[in-house]
Each structure stands twice: as C-alpha cells, then as structure tokens.
Design a protein around this motif. Structure first.
Motif, mmCIF file in Angstrom:
data_model
loop_
_atom_site.group_PDB
_atom_site.id
_atom_site.type_symbol
_atom_site.label_atom_id
_atom_site.label_comp_id
_atom_site.label_asym_id
_atom_site.label_seq_id
_atom_site.Cartn_x
_atom_site.Cartn_y
_atom_site.Cartn_z
ATOM 1 N N ILE A 6 1.632 -7.162 -5.293
ATOM 2 C CA ILE A 6 0.864 -6.709 -6.443
ATOM 3 C C ILE A 6 -0.640 -6.839 -6.161
ATOM 4 C CG2 ILE A 6 0.290 -7.257 -8.847
ATOM 5 C CD1 ILE A 6 3.325 -7.949 -9.192
ATOM 6 N N ALA A 7 -1.026 -7.952 -5.578
ATOM 7 C CA ALA A 7 -2.446 -8.157 -5.247
ATOM 8 C C ALA A 7 -2.930 -7.140 -4.221
ATOM 9 C CB ALA A 7 -2.665 -9.582 -4.740
ATOM 10 N N ALA A 8 -2.147 -6.924 -3.175
ATOM 11 C CA ALA A 8 -2.534 -5.972 -2.134
ATOM 12 C C ALA A 8 -2.584 -4.551 -2.683
ATOM 13 C CB ALA A 8 -1.581 -6.055 -0.952
ATOM 14 N N SER A 9 -1.655 -4.242 -3.558
ATOM 15 C CA SER A 9 -1.620 -2.913 -4.169
ATOM 16 C C SER A 9 -2.862 -2.671 -5.008
ATOM 17 C CB SER A 9 -0.344 -2.795 -5.026
ATOM 18 O OG SER A 9 -0.297 -1.568 -5.684
ATOM 19 N N VAL A 44 0.845 -1.201 0.000
ATOM 20 C CA VAL A 44 0.000 0.000 0.000
ATOM 21 C C VAL A 44 0.879 1.249 0.000
ATOM 22 C CG1 VAL A 44 -1.702 1.302 1.345
ATOM 23 C CG2 VAL A 44 -1.973 -1.163 1.031
ATOM 24 N N ARG A 45 1.960 1.240 0.787
ATOM 25 C CA ARG A 45 2.892 2.382 0.767
ATOM 26 C C ARG A 45 3.506 2.549 -0.619
ATOM 27 N NH1 ARG A 45 4.538 0.107 5.591
ATOM 28 N NH2 ARG A 45 6.601 -0.462 4.792
ATOM 29 N N HIS A 46 3.768 1.452 -1.302
ATOM 30 C CA HIS A 46 4.355 1.531 -2.641
ATOM 31 C C HIS A 46 3.388 2.170 -3.638
ATOM 32 C CE1 HIS A 46 7.672 -0.803 -1.096
ATOM 33 N NE2 HIS A 46 8.289 -0.662 -2.248
ATOM 34 N N ASN A 47 2.095 2.079 -3.394
ATOM 35 C CA ASN A 47 1.137 2.800 -4.245
ATOM 36 C C ASN A 47 1.414 4.299 -4.194
ATOM 37 O OD1 ASN A 47 -0.256 0.583 -5.174
ATOM 38 N ND2 ASN A 47 -1.953 0.804 -3.725
ATOM 39 N N ASP A 48 1.731 4.798 -3.003
ATOM 40 C CA ASP A 48 2.021 6.226 -2.859
ATOM 41 C C ASP A 48 3.272 6.636 -3.627
ATOM 42 O OD1 ASP A 48 -0.182 6.477 -1.184
ATOM 43 O OD2 ASP A 48 1.012 6.284 0.655
ATOM 44 N N TYR A 49 4.185 5.696 -3.817
ATOM 45 C CA TYR A 49 5.425 5.973 -4.544
ATOM 46 C C TYR A 49 5.269 5.784 -6.048
ATOM 47 C CZ TYR A 49 7.153 5.037 0.206
ATOM 48 O OH TYR A 49 7.339 5.009 1.554
ATOM 49 N N LYS A 50 4.068 5.406 -6.476
ATOM 50 C CA LYS A 50 3.756 5.204 -7.906
ATOM 51 C C LYS A 50 4.407 3.948 -8.492
ATOM 52 C CE LYS A 50 1.597 9.136 -7.795
ATOM 53 N NZ LYS A 50 0.438 9.092 -6.982
ATOM 54 N N VAL A 51 4.602 2.948 -7.662
ATOM 55 C CA VAL A 51 5.144 1.674 -8.134
ATOM 56 C C VAL A 51 4.068 0.958 -8.932
ATOM 57 C CG1 VAL A 51 6.023 -0.586 -7.414
ATOM 58 C CG2 VAL A 51 6.775 1.491 -6.239
#
Length: 137
Positions: free
Chosen positions: A130-133, A79-86
């Motif tokens: 990937i699934a959690a994102s 979820v944090r990686h979503n904020d980083y635009k991964v």
C-alpha cells in the motif's frame, strides 16, 4: 515477525503448497464471494492467475527470514498493481480470503497462533504494498 511466527507461516504454507491449484481456486472463489467488485480486475485465465498467486506466496514465505531483501520485489509488485486499479481497501478482502483459504486447507492445524502469524505476515506485506503503491502514484 518473530522467528516462531515465521516458522509457523513457512510450515503451514509447506502443507498447503502441494495442493496449490486447489488452494488458489478456493482463494479466488472466496475473494469473489466476499468482494464481487474486485472480479473485473482479473482479466486473464484464473488458473494462470492462481499459479502466479501461489508462486508469489512461495517467494514471500521463503523471504520472511530476510524482509529487507524481499522488499524490492514487493514494491515492484505494488507498482504493477496500480496498473490493475487495485485500491488500498482491496487488500483487506485479499487478506481475509487468504486466511480463510488456509483455515479451510489446514483445518485444526490452523491454530490461533498460526492465524496470528499469517495475519502478521500479510500485514507486513500489505502495508509495504500500500505504501509503495501510494508513493508510485
């Protein structure tokens, strides 16, 4: 993952961990060579980023014996990686750079079995992230 694969991952990580700073520098150099488009995603000091990477790897490697207990931390990281635009495609680049880093660090000790074990471990981790994102979006 099989118990033998978990053991291979844990033992190989233990051999690389004493040189964590160098390993993380090798990793990021390789990642940025192979996928220069991800470089802008990293805003802070790369030494600090390398410490975070190696700390997370240590957590994951130790947690392979109990994946159910590890998954909440992995989901939170995703979820944090979503904020980083991964993006999902970035995980392939990271996995390739990670395997290459361990191959460089371990030389002949990075056997086909060890490579397969790391591929399996990374596949579990990346798949969960990937699934959690996607679920969080």
């Amino acid at each position: 993952m099989t118990p033998e694969q978990i053991k291979l991952v844990q033992e190989s990580f233990a051999r690389v961990a004493p040189d964590a700073e160098e390993a993380s520098q090798v990793f990021y150099t390789r990642l940025f060579e192979q996928a220069p488009e991800v470089r802008p995603l990293f805003k802070g000091d790369m030494r600090d980023q390398g410490k975070k990477l190696m700390a997370m790897l240590a957590t994951v490697v130790q947690g392979l014996n109990d994946l159910d207990a590890l998954m909440p931390a992995i989901r939170a990281l995703a979820v944090r990686h979503n904020d980083y635009k991964v993006e999902p495609a970035h995980y392939d680049h990271v996995g390739a750079a990670l395997l290459w880093t361990f191959e460089q660090a371990l030389g002949d000790a990075f056997t086909a079995e060890t490579r397969k074990a790391w591929s399996e471990a990374y596949g579990v981790l990346a798949g969960a992230m990937i699934a959690a994102s996607a679920e969080a979006r």
